[in-house]
Design an enzyme around this catalytic site. Structure first.
Site, PDB file in Angstrom:
ATOM      1  N   HIS A   1       6.092   8.517 -18.225  1.00  0.00           N
ATOM      2  CA  HIS A   1       7.315   8.478 -18.516  1.00  0.00           C
ATOM      3  C   HIS A   1       8.345   7.613 -19.023  1.00  0.00           C
ATOM      4  CE1 HIS A   1       9.663   5.333 -16.145  1.00  0.00           C
ATOM      5  NE2 HIS A   1       9.382   4.835 -14.381  1.00  0.00           N
TER       6      HIS A   1
ATOM      7  N   CYS B   1       0.614  -1.094   0.003  1.00  0.00           N
ATOM      8  CA  CYS B   1       0.020  -0.100  -0.136  1.00  0.00           C
ATOM      9  C   CYS B   1       0.680   1.276  -0.116  1.00  0.00           C
ATOM     10  CB  CYS B   1      -0.816   0.044   1.397  1.00  0.00           C
ATOM     11  SG  CYS B   1      -1.747  -1.431   1.869  1.00  0.00           S
TER      12      CYS B   1
ATOM     13  N   CYS C   1       1.934   3.968  -2.878  1.00  0.00           N
ATOM     14  CA  CYS C   1       0.898   4.734  -3.868  1.00  0.00           C
ATOM     15  C   CYS C   1       0.142   6.214  -2.842  1.00  0.00           C
ATOM     16  CB  CYS C   1      -0.456   3.893  -4.174  1.00  0.00           C
ATOM     17  SG  CYS C   1      -0.313   3.297  -5.291  1.00  0.00           S
ATOM     18  N   HIS C   2       0.008   4.965  -1.046  1.00  0.00           N
ATOM     19  CA  HIS C   2      -0.778   6.114  -0.135  1.00  0.00           C
ATOM     20  C   HIS C   2       0.294   6.533   0.903  1.00  0.00           C
ATOM     21  CE1 HIS C   2      -4.352   4.571  -0.901  1.00  0.00           C
ATOM     22  NE2 HIS C   2      -4.381   3.190  -1.381  1.00  0.00           N
TER      23      HIS C   2
ATOM     24  N   HIS D   1       9.668  12.892 -10.421  1.00  0.00           N
ATOM     25  CA  HIS D   1       9.613  11.497 -10.953  1.00  0.00           C
ATOM     26  C   HIS D   1      10.763  11.108 -11.615  1.00  0.00           C
ATOM     27  CE1 HIS D   1       8.960   7.438  -9.746  1.00  0.00           C
ATOM     28  NE2 HIS D   1       9.417   7.035 -10.982  1.00  0.00           N
TER      29      HIS D   1
ATOM     30  N   MET E   1      -8.292   1.520  -6.658  1.00  0.00           N
ATOM     31  CA  MET E   1      -7.738   1.377  -5.952  1.00  0.00           C
ATOM     32  C   MET E   1      -7.549  -0.367  -5.966  1.00  0.00           C
ATOM     33  SD  MET E   1      -7.148   0.656  -2.776  1.00  0.00           S
ATOM     34  CE  MET E   1      -7.375  -0.906  -1.870  1.00  0.00           C
TER      35      MET E   1
END
Ligand code: DHE
Length: 542
Positions: free
Chosen positions: A368, A47, A50-51, A326, A88
């Site tokens: 990306h 998790c 992402c979180h 990124h 999700m």
């Protein structure tokens, strides 16, 4: 958010191994110490990517108790079990989590976030080992390798890199490193190779040794992705820098001993002027115009230009770009740095000479670029290209404000690739080909092949080449990832990345004929991912 983006972000974090401090929230459903430990491990493996470690949200929503307590266990269980159209994953119905684990996680996220330990300069220094001090290292190159054409290849799951001679395609040495090395970078002279593992471990490799090997190592944080070295005149081979995801900070070190000199936190305000407790350090590059590192903080959307010439009186120019920064690279002149703000579908352009943001360019869904690809477009002049995780688009951005003012910092053309799930795009100044991978595309036919375009005839569309087919590896999923040129620019190398217990390979393609030229196979080549040609990496040729 598409399947490719989730697959990309939800990588395991080395923090899963840490013992977390349990902050008890009296309003949350109770948990035993053992339950909390198990839930922390699941959280960091599945998790946190992402979180966020502190659950403040990044690609995924914030999951702090002020939000989760109001929703309650039953609602949260449904969300975790079945997922959502917003991205999700459906952890239970996909079979990846049991019903008991879903219940555990629904309770866990109502507790205060677990806090991993900090990592101070003293902690960093304690982890440092100088295996061969500078005075005992070679005074000149002691081997006959053509170092310019050496490749440093990440062997992701074995925690090693392979040094491969680009001329003979022989493996020169396999060197134990941190886990899942993310990138390799060269010192200005090309003598020293720096690699950084996901677990924050840096290995310093001296390419002048009879058999190039480790001369020093250090752990800069608990989770990290980036390392770079000073490139400016007068500072050649002198300074190294590494960024970490946890703790959110970067550390500046001596280039040849890795002795840490200064640690700087990235905690603070975002471009939206909200506090963020963990802006992770994403890509780092070294300026060619000033004694500066360009350090990209993911969640804050800020680019820090850090002057390394005077660490006691540290000067930093902070540029507001966009979220979440990124990966990126220079334009062909080395003056402009282009970096993906992947949650904003933008590329931020920095003028490293003036120390200013030149533009924020809208591109496709979740750009990306890796370091991107520079070439001369037949109509629009010099351009830099990015592919996307979230779409099949390949965006070409004009990079020549002097000669092609109309096109500068605009998307001059968008071409169609094989599909979304692309990570890397590459060309070479000597080549007429533009190569685009799609390793995270859900269609195996697409993830195992690459698209190649004729730069002088982009409208014609791509030829697709079945790279995994060239490797003849048998069954199992094989993702084809990251094109990398040799020094001469007449060969392109691809990783055919299989599971840890399956055979992988590197396929070398003749750039002119686009035919597979050789396949490097060896039982020791376990899960190859990134490949870094010494000369091209040293000189930012891409
Ligand atoms: Fe990467 C570059 C972070 C997943 C292979 N990756 C980078 C950079 C960052 C980053 C910040 C730029 C470093 C620089 O230039 O200074 N990568 C992350 C993640 O946070 C993410 C999404 C999830 C994770 O948990 O790590 C992630 N990356 C991956 C992969 O799944 C890849 C394919 C295999 C792996 O190692 O896990 C992967 N990343 C790479 C490679 C580069 C890279 C090969 C350098 C490409 C280049 O040509 O410069």
């Amino acid at each position: 958010v598409g399947a490719a983006e989730i697959a990309y972000q939800a990588g395991g974090s080395p923090l899963a191994k840490e013992e977390m401090h349990q902050n008890i929230n009296p309003k949350a459903p109770p948990m035993t110490k053992a339950e909390f430990a198990r839930a922390s491990q699941i959280y960091f493996e599945r998790c946190a990517g992402c979180h966020g470690v502190l659950r403040k949200g990044a690609t995924g929503k914030a999951l702090t108790p002020d939000i989760t307590l109001g929703k309650g266990t039953d609602y949260l269980k449904i969300f975790i079990a079945y997922g959502s159209p917003a991205g999700m994953p459906n952890w239970q119905t996909s079979g990846e989590m049991s019903e008991a684990d879903v219940d555990l996680m629904a309770r866990y996220i109502q507790q205060e976030p677990a806090t991993p330990p900090e990592f101070s300069l003293a902690d960093i220094e304690r982890s440092r080992k100088v295996l061969i001090p500078p005075a005992q290292r070679p005074k000149r190159k002691m081997n006959n390798y053509n170092l310019d054409n050496l490749f440093s290849v990440t062997l992701r799951d074995s925690g090693e890199i392979a040094l491969i001679d680009g001329d003979s395609k022989e493996i020169i040495n396999i060197i134990k490193t941190g886990y899942a090395v993310h990138i390799s970078r060269l010192s200005k002279s090309g003598r020293y190779l720096y690699v950084i593992g996901r677990d924050g471990k840096i290995n310093l490799i001296d390419l002048w040794m009879p058999k190039p090997d480790n001369v020093a190592e250090i752990k800069v944080g608990l989770e990290a992705r980036s390392v770079e070295t000073s490139k400016y005149k007068g500072f050649e081979d002198k300074i190294a820098v590494a960024g970490s995801y946890w703790p959110p900070q970067f550390v500046i070190m001596e280039g040849d001993t890795l002795k840490p000199q200064k640690v700087v936190s990235t905690r603070g305000m975002t471009v939206d002027n909200e506090y963020h407790p963990e802006p992770r350090v994403a890509s780092i590059v070294a300026s060619h115009y000033k004694p500066e590192f360009l350090i990209n903080a993911k969640e804050s959307g800020k680019i820090m230009m850090v002057d390394y010439s005077d660490l006691k009186n540290l000067k930093t120019t902070t540029i507001d770009a966009a979220k979440f920064l990124h990966d990126g690279g220079f334009d062909s002149t080395g003056r402009y740095f282009l970096v993906a703000a992947n949650a904003s579908d933008k590329i931020a352009v920095v003028d490293t000479k003036l120390g200013k943001l030149s533009a924020l360019v809208n591109v496709g869904k979740t750009p990306h670029p890796g370091r991107g690809a520079n070439f001369i477009h037949p109509k629009y002049g010099p351009v830099w290209a990015t592919s996307h995780l979230g779409s099949e688009d390949i965006s070409l951005i004009g990079t020549d404000p002097q000669g092609h003012k109309q096109q500068a910092w605009k998307v001059v053309q968008t071409i169609k690739g094989q599909g979304g799930g692309s990570l890397f795009i590459k060309t070479h100044p000597k080549s007429k080909n533009l190569w685009v991978d799609t390793p995270l595309n859900p269609d195996t036919k697409i993830s195992q092949s690459v698209a190649v375009y004729d730069i002088n005839n982009l409208e014609k569309g791509p030829q697709t080449i079945d790279i995994a087919g060239c490797a003849k590896l048998g069954d199992g999923a094989k993702r084809v990832v990251q094109p990398e040129y040799n020094k001469a620019g007449d060969e392109v190398w691809f990783s055919v990345w299989s599971a840890k217990d399956k055979a992988s390979a590197i396929v070398v393609v003749d750039d002119k004929t686009r035919q597979c030229k050789s396949v490097i196979k060896d039982a020791k080549l376990i899960t190859p991912t990134g490949k870094f040609n010494v000369y091209n990496t040293q000189h930012d040729v891409y």
